[in-house]
Each structure stands twice: as structure tokens, then as C-alpha cells.
Design a protein around this motif. Sequence first.
Motif, mmCIF file in Angstrom:
data_model
loop_
_atom_site.group_PDB
_atom_site.id
_atom_site.type_symbol
_atom_site.label_atom_id
_atom_site.label_comp_id
_atom_site.label_asym_id
_atom_site.label_seq_id
_atom_site.Cartn_x
_atom_site.Cartn_y
_atom_site.Cartn_z
ATOM 1 N N ALA A 1 -37.971 -37.986 -9.786
ATOM 2 C CA ALA A 1 -37.856 -36.546 -9.587
ATOM 3 C C ALA A 1 -36.487 -36.200 -9.012
ATOM 4 C CB ALA A 1 -38.970 -36.074 -8.646
ATOM 5 N N ASN A 2 -36.062 -37.007 -8.097
ATOM 6 C CA ASN A 2 -34.762 -36.790 -7.478
ATOM 7 C C ASN A 2 -33.624 -36.941 -8.497
ATOM 8 O OD1 ASN A 2 -33.226 -36.147 -5.309
ATOM 9 N ND2 ASN A 2 -33.174 -38.209 -4.426
ATOM 10 N N GLU B 1 -31.081 -28.698 -10.814
ATOM 11 C CA GLU B 1 -32.235 -27.822 -10.570
ATOM 12 C C GLU B 1 -33.311 -28.632 -9.856
ATOM 13 O OE1 GLU B 1 -34.213 -25.257 -9.639
ATOM 14 O OE2 GLU B 1 -32.855 -24.319 -11.110
ATOM 15 N N ALA B 2 -33.530 -28.347 -8.571
ATOM 16 C CA ALA B 2 -34.413 -29.203 -7.784
ATOM 17 C C ALA B 2 -35.870 -28.747 -7.805
ATOM 18 C CB ALA B 2 -33.934 -29.257 -6.332
ATOM 19 N N PHE B 3 -36.079 -27.439 -7.976
ATOM 20 C CA PHE B 3 -37.421 -26.884 -7.779
ATOM 21 C C PHE B 3 -38.486 -27.579 -8.628
ATOM 22 C CE2 PHE B 3 -40.734 -23.834 -8.947
ATOM 23 C CZ PHE B 3 -41.208 -23.504 -7.688
ATOM 24 N N ALA C 1 -36.828 -29.523 -16.900
ATOM 25 C CA ALA C 1 -37.260 -30.579 -15.995
ATOM 26 C C ALA C 1 -38.179 -31.603 -16.666
ATOM 27 C CB ALA C 1 -37.970 -29.976 -14.780
ATOM 28 N N PHE C 2 -38.957 -31.176 -17.638
ATOM 29 C CA PHE C 2 -39.973 -32.101 -18.173
ATOM 30 C C PHE C 2 -39.850 -32.417 -19.662
ATOM 31 C CE2 PHE C 2 -41.952 -30.197 -14.417
ATOM 32 C CZ PHE C 2 -42.266 -31.354 -13.726
ATOM 33 N N LEU C 3 -39.464 -31.390 -20.480
ATOM 34 C CA LEU C 3 -39.556 -31.594 -21.924
ATOM 35 C C LEU C 3 -38.252 -32.081 -22.547
ATOM 36 C CD1 LEU C 3 -41.693 -28.454 -22.845
ATOM 37 C CD2 LEU C 3 -42.443 -30.765 -22.243
ATOM 38 N N ARG C 4 -37.155 -31.510 -22.105
ATOM 39 C CA ARG C 4 -35.884 -31.855 -22.722
ATOM 40 C C ARG C 4 -35.604 -33.361 -22.555
ATOM 41 N NH1 ARG C 4 -31.043 -28.009 -21.213
ATOM 42 N NH2 ARG C 4 -32.567 -26.523 -21.998
ATOM 43 N N LYS C 5 -35.071 -33.956 -23.579
ATOM 44 C CA LYS C 5 -34.796 -35.398 -23.587
ATOM 45 C C LYS C 5 -36.028 -36.233 -23.236
ATOM 46 C CE LYS C 5 -29.919 -35.140 -22.327
ATOM 47 N NZ LYS C 5 -28.971 -35.498 -21.248
ATOM 48 N N ASN C 6 -37.201 -35.658 -23.538
ATOM 49 C CA ASN C 6 -38.458 -36.370 -23.217
ATOM 50 C C ASN C 6 -38.511 -36.867 -21.769
ATOM 51 O OD1 ASN C 6 -39.871 -36.023 -25.544
ATOM 52 N ND2 ASN C 6 -39.179 -37.943 -26.478
ATOM 53 N N ARG C 7 -38.071 -36.009 -20.864
ATOM 54 C CA ARG C 7 -38.014 -36.436 -19.457
ATOM 55 C C ARG C 7 -39.389 -36.754 -18.864
ATOM 56 N NH1 ARG C 7 -33.266 -32.501 -18.443
ATOM 57 N NH2 ARG C 7 -31.562 -33.997 -18.495
ATOM 58 N N TRP C 8 -40.446 -36.133 -19.427
ATOM 59 C CA TRP C 8 -41.788 -36.399 -18.879
ATOM 60 C C TRP C 8 -42.111 -37.891 -18.904
ATOM 61 C CZ3 TRP C 8 -45.221 -38.572 -22.374
ATOM 62 C CH2 TRP C 8 -44.884 -38.465 -23.729
ATOM 63 N N TYR D 1 -40.277 -20.829 -17.506
ATOM 64 C CA TYR D 1 -40.516 -21.739 -18.624
ATOM 65 C C TYR D 1 -39.280 -22.577 -18.912
ATOM 66 C CZ TYR D 1 -41.332 -23.851 -23.065
ATOM 67 O OH TYR D 1 -41.454 -24.787 -24.052
ATOM 68 N N SER D 2 -38.117 -21.958 -18.872
ATOM 69 C CA SER D 2 -36.904 -22.718 -19.196
ATOM 70 C C SER D 2 -36.642 -23.787 -18.134
ATOM 71 C CB SER D 2 -35.709 -21.774 -19.357
ATOM 72 O OG SER D 2 -35.181 -21.440 -18.088
ATOM 73 N N MET D 3 -36.972 -23.473 -16.863
ATOM 74 C CA MET D 3 -36.850 -24.497 -15.830
ATOM 75 C C MET D 3 -37.779 -25.668 -16.124
ATOM 76 S SD MET D 3 -36.672 -22.061 -12.473
ATOM 77 C CE MET D 3 -37.092 -23.254 -11.232
#
Lengths: 229, 240
Positions: A184-185, A193-195, A11-18, A5-7
Motif C-alpha cells: 500500500a505504501n 496518492e495516499a488515501f 490505486a487498484f485497477l491501473r496496471k493491475n495493481r490489485w 472513482y478515478s482515485m
Amino acid sequence: MENIYSMFEVAFLRKNRWQLYFKGLGVTLQIAVFASLIGILIGTVVALMKLSRNRKGKGTVFTAIATIYIDIIRGTPSVLQLLIMWFVIMKSCSNGILVASLSFGINSGAYVAEIIRAGILAVDPGQTEAGRSLGLSSFQTLRYIVLPQAFKNALPPLCNEFITLLKETAIVGYVALADLTRVANQVSTATYEAFMPLIGAAVIYFVVIKILSTLFGILERRLRQGDSR
Amino acid sequence: MIVVKDLHKYFGDNEVLRGINYEIDKGEKIVIVGPSGSGKSTFLRCLNLLEIPTSGQIWMEGVEITDRHTDINRIRRKMGMVFQHFNLFNNLTIMGNITLAPVKLGLMGQEEAKETAVGLLTRVGLLDKADAYPGQLSGGQKQRIAIVRSLAMNPDVMLFDEPTSALDPEMVGEVLEVMKELAESGMTMVCVTHEMGFAREVATKVLFMDAGNIQEENTPYEFFSNPKNPRLQDFLSKVL
């Protein structure tokens, strides 16, 4: 579980990255759609050029032009074509999506041309003869009888071509356009964190392409309604 | 109505038609028979320039259609053609097949073309198939539709290229029936066929083609009861 979940959160939620992924997908789709339209247009015209015959049944100057175009496009890497379009031919154009769409469209046109040519050749010559024997011009016969059947024949490989095109747009990262793959890159570089970002992008591509192929399947079934042979 | 003068046709080095001369008058029903490879289909297809003759001339109603400057599309409107393999447009319904040419060529409005089609379909008993696609019809039905499609153009002459050769035996009759009615209505017809019964019954003249030329021409009675050409005698002994 906590870890996954933290990954995901990073990757998606923090700083509204989605939002970045969505914008990236938007770029990918815009390029793919414009390029497909350009590809269909060029492809149809080039297919007809390549099939053009003079009175004696020999190829014309259009046949030669079409053959040269197809040879050049198929004979060079699409990355290189993109770079040439970007840094040479349309150097002064600031609209990156336009440049990329054109480059991919011109590339796709060569493949679509061969697909449509195959579709036209698969239509029974008797269809043309029947049209012409009724007094229809060769253009009318093409427009109302041959091309509709040719497109139907060409639908499965066309679907293939558009899927390839959609995925191939990932190389616009080379010219610094922020498409889905590049986003994504970037996220994976920023978060170490690439996964999650990469798998996430893969899933998005997969879903979009699944939708696309399903739509093509529906279209194909609808067009096959008439023939129960 | 149709005049053919010294018609030659080569496919590569192969001379398929060797100088045919013939005249067809209005209202005639010409039946062409002959062994395969004799050039009879090629001859028929030359009449509306589906095959371009290598040399020679063809006139249709006073217009030389072999002249490069003749608008062949305009001539073809007046020459209906029925094919061995029907060649119905697979992407269109039966109604679409019949109305396409009259409407797109501006000869009729959509409504008028539909009415014409309904009339013709009724004549051949296939009105209930108007919205079907060709793939859903039997061979005999397809061929009757193909005849109707040509008739919708209101042609002056009808060309038939072995119209029953691709049909199951039990469907030959229904197609010949339509052709007989058409003959009775006074249509000028040129028909390549292997149906000797049809030739005997309907033809005003029967032609025997062999080796790229017309070897014998006669009334059906004389043609079948008193053939002169030895190759025709041989041919008839095999098919009758």
C-alpha cells in the motif's frame, strides 16, 4: 464522485495493481499463520516448562529457562528482534518469509506461553487430583484432562494474541518484505496518492481480522457446549 | 491390606499428622470422623500419596508405597478415590469420564470399557446420562458418577473424602445408598465423613481423629454409645 472513482482506478485497477495487494496479503497471511503455529508450539512447551516442579514443589531448571526466554522476548521491541533475526542470526537465509515467521513465532511464543500458563492455572487442581488418583501419569492427566480445558480457557486471549500478531507483521516492511502494508505504501508513493491505497489496506486487514475473530467465536461456542454451569 | 506406620505430615511448620499407626484389613469399612483441621482428610490423601508424607511408611498389599522407587501410578489403579467436590472431568462426557483411565492405561479395550461403564451406570440408575457432560448433572448424580468412575478401575479399596459434604441435603441419601451397596458387596472402604448415621450403619470400625492423631477407635456401637476420650464425648455431643 468522478474523482473518487478515478482515485480508486489509479490505486487498484491501473496496471493491475490489485494483484500487488493480493500478493502482499498473501505474504502477511503466510507469516501470520506460520508464526501462530510456531507460537502455539513454543508457547505450550514454555508454559509447561515454567510450571514444572520438582518433588519438593520448587521450580526446576526448565522454569528458569522459560522465565529468561519470556523476559528477553517481552523486554525487547519486536522490530528489533526481527532486525536481529534478519541481519544477524539468519543473515545467510534467503527465504524472507521463513525468517520473518520464525522471528514472529519466537516472539509470539512468549506471550502465548503466559496465556496458556494462565489457562492451565485456571483449571481446578481437583481435575489433576482425580486423574492422578485413577492411576493416570502426570503426562496423561495433562494431555487428556488439563490441557483441553486450559486451551478452552485460553481461547479468548489467544484470539487477541493472533490478531495482534497479524497486524504486527506489518513491520516486515523494515526488512523489505512486500507485505500488505508495504505494498500500500509503495502504491501511494508511485501514484502520489495516499488515501486509497492506505484506506484500502486498512479495510483488507479489518475484513481478515473480522473473519478470524468470528471463527474463534464459533470455536469457543462449540467448546463450551459441554458446560452449562 | 493397608499398613500405616508412624505417619507424619507437615504443611510448612504446621504438623498436621503426628505419627499415625494403623492397619486396615481386607473387607473392612473404616469411617473416620473428627473436627475440621484434625487431619482426617490429609490422612486419607496420604494413603494414595495425593499428599506426600513428610515421614513414615505406608504399605498397600505388601508394597511400600512411600518408597521412592515404587510406581505410585500402578498402586493408585487399585485405590479408588471419591472427592468432596466430585472432580469429574469437565471436558469429557460421563462415558468419557468412566472409560478414560481404563482405556488409556491399557486395562481394557474401548468396547470392553464401554460395556463395563454401561453395567455400572445401570447399577446406579444413571445410564441415560452417559452422553451428558458433568455440568449438566446435579451434585448427587455427579458424585454417583464419580464413584462409578473409580469402580471402573476395579479397585481393591475405595477412599472417600467427605463425599456428601458438598451436596444439597436431599441428595445425600442417593449417594449414601450407593456407598452402602458398595459396602455390602464386600469392598474395602475408608471414608472420611460427617454422616454419623452412615458410620453407625456401615462401618466395621469408627476412628476419631483430633490434633493429628487417632484418638479413639472402636466398633460403631461402642464408639457412639460408650465414647471414652473426653474430646470425642464433646465432639459427639455437638454433632449428634
